[in-house]
Scaffold this motif. Structure first.
Motif, PDB file in Angstrom:
ATOM      1  N   GLY A  42       0.808  -1.211   0.000  1.00 38.75           N
ATOM      2  CA  GLY A  42       0.000   0.000   0.000  1.00 38.75           C
ATOM      3  C   GLY A  42       0.840   1.260   0.000  1.00 38.75           C
ATOM      4  O   GLY A  42       2.056   1.233   0.185  1.00 38.75           O
ATOM      5  N   LYS A  43       0.158   2.391  -0.190  1.00 36.10           N
ATOM      6  CA  LYS A  43       0.864   3.662  -0.381  1.00 36.10           C
ATOM      7  C   LYS A  43       1.666   4.108   0.825  1.00 36.10           C
ATOM      8  O   LYS A  43       2.619   4.866   0.689  1.00 36.10           O
ATOM      9  N   GLU A  44       1.316   3.636   2.001  1.00 33.77           N
ATOM     10  CA  GLU A  44       2.083   4.007   3.189  1.00 33.77           C
ATOM     11  C   GLU A  44       3.515   3.486   3.105  1.00 33.77           C
ATOM     12  O   GLU A  44       4.394   3.939   3.827  1.00 33.77           O
ATOM     13  N   TYR A  45       3.737   2.507   2.237  1.00 32.56           N
ATOM     14  CA  TYR A  45       5.042   1.849   2.155  1.00 32.56           C
ATOM     15  C   TYR A  45       5.822   2.220   0.894  1.00 32.56           C
ATOM     16  O   TYR A  45       6.867   1.657   0.635  1.00 32.56           O
ATOM     17  N   TRP A  46       5.296   3.154   0.110  1.00 34.48           N
ATOM     18  CA  TRP A  46       6.001   3.561  -1.100  1.00 34.48           C
ATOM     19  C   TRP A  46       7.330   4.195  -0.737  1.00 34.48           C
ATOM     20  O   TRP A  46       7.410   5.042   0.155  1.00 34.48           O
ATOM     21  N   LEU A  47       8.353   3.804  -1.443  1.00 35.95           N
ATOM     22  CA  LEU A  47       9.680   4.377  -1.217  1.00 35.95           C
ATOM     23  C   LEU A  47       9.818   5.692  -1.958  1.00 35.95           C
ATOM     24  O   LEU A  47       9.196   5.907  -3.003  1.00 35.95           O
ATOM     25  N   ASP A  48      10.664   6.540  -1.453  1.00 40.32           N
ATOM     26  CA  ASP A  48      10.990   7.785  -2.115  1.00 40.32           C
ATOM     27  C   ASP A  48      11.733   7.467  -3.422  1.00 40.32           C
ATOM     28  O   ASP A  48      12.515   6.510  -3.487  1.00 40.32           O
ATOM     29  N   ALA A  49      11.489   8.252  -4.453  1.00 44.38           N
ATOM     30  CA  ALA A  49      12.128   8.023  -5.754  1.00 44.38           C
ATOM     31  C   ALA A  49      13.650   8.036  -5.642  1.00 44.38           C
ATOM     32  O   ALA A  49      14.339   7.273  -6.324  1.00 44.38           O
ATOM     33  N   ASP A  50      14.190   8.878  -4.763  1.00 45.50           N
ATOM     34  CA  ASP A  50      15.646   8.940  -4.600  1.00 45.50           C
ATOM     35  C   ASP A  50      16.205   7.650  -4.000  1.00 45.50           C
ATOM     36  O   ASP A  50      17.329   7.250  -4.316  1.00 45.50           O
ATOM     37  N   VAL A  51      15.445   6.979  -3.157  1.00 49.52           N
ATOM     38  CA  VAL A  51      15.897   5.704  -2.592  1.00 49.52           C
ATOM     39  C   VAL A  51      16.020   4.669  -3.708  1.00 49.52           C
ATOM     40  O   VAL A  51      17.025   3.961  -3.804  1.00 49.52           O
ATOM     41  N   LEU A  52      15.006   4.590  -4.572  1.00 56.06           N
ATOM     42  CA  LEU A  52      15.072   3.660  -5.714  1.00 56.06           C
ATOM     43  C   LEU A  52      16.249   4.002  -6.626  1.00 56.06           C
ATOM     44  O   LEU A  52      17.003   3.128  -7.047  1.00 56.06           O
ATOM     45  N   ARG A  53      16.363   5.262  -6.926  1.00 55.61           N
ATOM     46  CA  ARG A  53      17.428   5.723  -7.815  1.00 55.61           C
ATOM     47  C   ARG A  53      18.798   5.371  -7.249  1.00 55.61           C
ATOM     48  O   ARG A  53      19.658   4.842  -7.948  1.00 55.61           O
ATOM     49  N   GLN A  54      19.002   5.639  -5.980  1.00 51.10           N
ATOM     50  CA  GLN A  54      20.301   5.365  -5.361  1.00 51.10           C
ATOM     51  C   GLN A  54      20.590   3.873  -5.300  1.00 51.10           C
ATOM     52  O   GLN A  54      21.727   3.452  -5.515  1.00 51.10           O
ATOM     53  N   TYR A  55      19.579   3.066  -5.015  1.00 53.94           N
ATOM     54  CA  TYR A  55      19.783   1.615  -4.969  1.00 53.94           C
ATOM     55  C   TYR A  55      20.294   1.100  -6.314  1.00 53.94           C
ATOM     56  O   TYR A  55      21.177   0.256  -6.385  1.00 53.94           O
ATOM     57  N   LEU A  56      19.736   1.623  -7.398  1.00 54.64           N
ATOM     58  CA  LEU A  56      20.112   1.163  -8.732  1.00 54.64           C
ATOM     59  C   LEU A  56      21.336   1.893  -9.285  1.00 54.64           C
ATOM     60  O   LEU A  56      21.711   1.695 -10.425  1.00 54.64           O
ATOM     61  N   CYS A  57      21.947   2.735  -8.447  1.00 53.89           N
ATOM     62  CA  CYS A  57      23.140   3.498  -8.845  1.00 53.89           C
ATOM     63  C   CYS A  57      22.867   4.403 -10.035  1.00 53.89           C
ATOM     64  O   CYS A  57      23.713   4.588 -10.908  1.00 53.89           O
ATOM     65  N   ILE A  58      21.668   4.957 -10.076  1.00 50.09           N
ATOM     66  CA  ILE A  58      21.322   5.940 -11.098  1.00 50.09           C
ATOM     67  C   ILE A  58      21.701   7.297 -10.511  1.00 50.09           C
ATOM     68  O   ILE A  58      21.208   7.687  -9.456  1.00 50.09           O
ATOM     69  N   ASP A  59      22.599   7.978 -11.191  1.00 49.89           N
ATOM     70  CA  ASP A  59      23.101   9.256 -10.707  1.00 49.89           C
ATOM     71  C   ASP A  59      22.142  10.389 -11.060  1.00 49.89           C
ATOM     72  O   ASP A  59      21.454  10.341 -12.075  1.00 49.89           O
ATOM     73  N   LYS A  60      22.144  11.409 -10.201  1.00 51.86           N
ATOM     74  CA  LYS A  60      21.334  12.602 -10.447  1.00 51.86           C
ATOM     75  C   LYS A  60      22.256  13.803 -10.434  1.00 51.86           C
ATOM     76  O   LYS A  60      22.940  14.058  -9.439  1.00 51.86           O
TER      77      LYS A  60
ATOM     78  N   TYR B 272       6.615  -1.630 -10.042  1.00 51.75           N
ATOM     79  CA  TYR B 272       6.567  -0.967  -8.733  1.00 51.75           C
ATOM     80  C   TYR B 272       6.084   0.480  -8.856  1.00 51.75           C
ATOM     81  O   TYR B 272       5.230   0.925  -8.093  1.00 51.75           O
ATOM     82  N   MET B 273       6.620   1.217  -9.814  1.00 53.97           N
ATOM     83  CA  MET B 273       6.303   2.643  -9.941  1.00 53.97           C
ATOM     84  C   MET B 273       4.898   2.874 -10.477  1.00 53.97           C
ATOM     85  O   MET B 273       4.298   3.912 -10.194  1.00 53.97           O
ATOM     86  N   ARG B 274       4.421   1.928 -11.277  1.00 51.91           N
ATOM     87  CA  ARG B 274       3.111   2.036 -11.918  1.00 51.91           C
ATOM     88  C   ARG B 274       2.961   3.415 -12.546  1.00 51.91           C
ATOM     89  O   ARG B 274       3.852   3.860 -13.229  1.00 51.91           O
ATOM     90  N   ASP B 275       1.859   4.074 -12.303  1.00 51.84           N
ATOM     91  CA  ASP B 275       1.677   5.418 -12.856  1.00 51.84           C
ATOM     92  C   ASP B 275       1.686   6.474 -11.746  1.00 51.84           C
ATOM     93  O   ASP B 275       1.112   7.551 -11.886  1.00 51.84           O
ATOM     94  N   LYS B 276       2.383   6.167 -10.664  1.00 50.93           N
ATOM     95  CA  LYS B 276       2.465   7.085  -9.524  1.00 50.93           C
ATOM     96  C   LYS B 276       3.256   8.335  -9.918  1.00 50.93           C
ATOM     97  O   LYS B 276       4.345   8.243 -10.465  1.00 50.93           O
ATOM     98  N   LYS B 277       2.701   9.480  -9.610  1.00 50.11           N
ATOM     99  CA  LYS B 277       3.317  10.753  -9.997  1.00 50.11           C
ATOM    100  C   LYS B 277       4.693  10.964  -9.368  1.00 50.11           C
ATOM    101  O   LYS B 277       5.569  11.555  -9.977  1.00 50.11           O
ATOM    102  N   ARG B 278       4.887  10.475  -8.166  1.00 56.48           N
ATOM    103  CA  ARG B 278       6.165  10.690  -7.467  1.00 56.48           C
ATOM    104  C   ARG B 278       7.349  10.073  -8.217  1.00 56.48           C
ATOM    105  O   ARG B 278       8.485  10.433  -7.963  1.00 56.48           O
ATOM    106  N   TYR B 279       7.075   9.147  -9.132  1.00 56.93           N
ATOM    107  CA  TYR B 279       8.146   8.478  -9.867  1.00 56.93           C
ATOM    108  C   TYR B 279       8.235   8.937 -11.325  1.00 56.93           C
ATOM    109  O   TYR B 279       8.887   8.288 -12.134  1.00 56.93           O
ATOM    110  N   SER B 280       7.608  10.044 -11.672  1.00 54.97           N
ATOM    111  CA  SER B 280       7.557  10.466 -13.078  1.00 54.97           C
ATOM    112  C   SER B 280       8.946  10.693 -13.686  1.00 54.97           C
ATOM    113  O   SER B 280       9.201  10.291 -14.819  1.00 54.97           O
TER     114      SER B 280
END
Length: 186
Positions: A43-61, A85-93
């Motif tokens: 559920g949405k209470e457990y959605w990770l921040d986009a930066d956490v996903l990005r950092q885990y995958l070593c995607i640089d910003k 995981y990201m589906r169409d959630k705006k936080r991951y656009s």
């Protein structure tokens, strides 16, 4: 503080800690990707921040422009699990847009003569064609990269099946785990 909020915070801390300890460098850890699927189902209470996903995958910003980049190539499983995981959630656009560019890059790296010889890229194409979180224009562009330029044929291919390798909708993680557990290995 309610029990759900407390659990949500605890799970998030645990997952963030796990992701930071098990950063994906060259190969994505399949077990961690399964954790993402499980987390998405909570559920949405457990959605990770986009930066956490990005950092885990070593995607640089980039600090100045905010543009995302990746040294290397995300594999099929990482791409599909991230889209799921990201589906169409705006936080991951921003991350979703980067992923679309990365998929495009993966297809462009291979010559038109050899693009159909890579099973990973064929699986990727079929799954993105059925992914409900990618728009029709993007899917048509991917088919064009594979030499399918006729709009009517593109539409027919896109609408052929609801699922190929990934069940994007009506997914029940517990049921899928039970089905997987009951299968014999040999």
């Amino acid at each position: 503080m309610t029990l759900n909020i407390w659990l949500s915070k605890r799970f998030t801390i645990i997952f963030i800690s796990h992701f930071k300890k098990n950063k994906s460098l060259e190969h994505t850890q399949v077990e961690t990707l399964y954790l993402l699927i499980a987390l998405g189902e909570l559920g949405k209470e457990y959605w990770l921040d986009a930066d956490v996903l990005r950092q885990y995958l070593c995607i640089d910003k980039d600090k100045d422009s905010g543009a995302l980049s990746y040294k290397g190539s995300l594999n099929f499983f990482a791409i599909i699990v991230l889209l799921f995981y990201m589906r169409d959630k705006k936080r991951y656009s921003l991350l979703r847009s980067f992923l679309q560019d990365h998929i495009r890059m993966r297809f462009n790296e291979v010559s038109k003569e050899n693009i159909g010889k890579s099973s990973e890229l064929v699986y990727l194409l079929f799954d993105i064609l059925t992914c409900p979180y990618l728009d029709i224009t993007y899917k048509q562009e991917m088919l064009t990269l594979h030499g399918v330029t006729d709009p009517a044929l593109q539409e027919e291919i896109i609408n052929t099946r609801k699922h190929w390798f990934t069940k994007w909708t009506d997914f029940d993680f517990g049921k899928e785990l039970d089905a997987k557990h009951s299968q014999e290995v040999y």
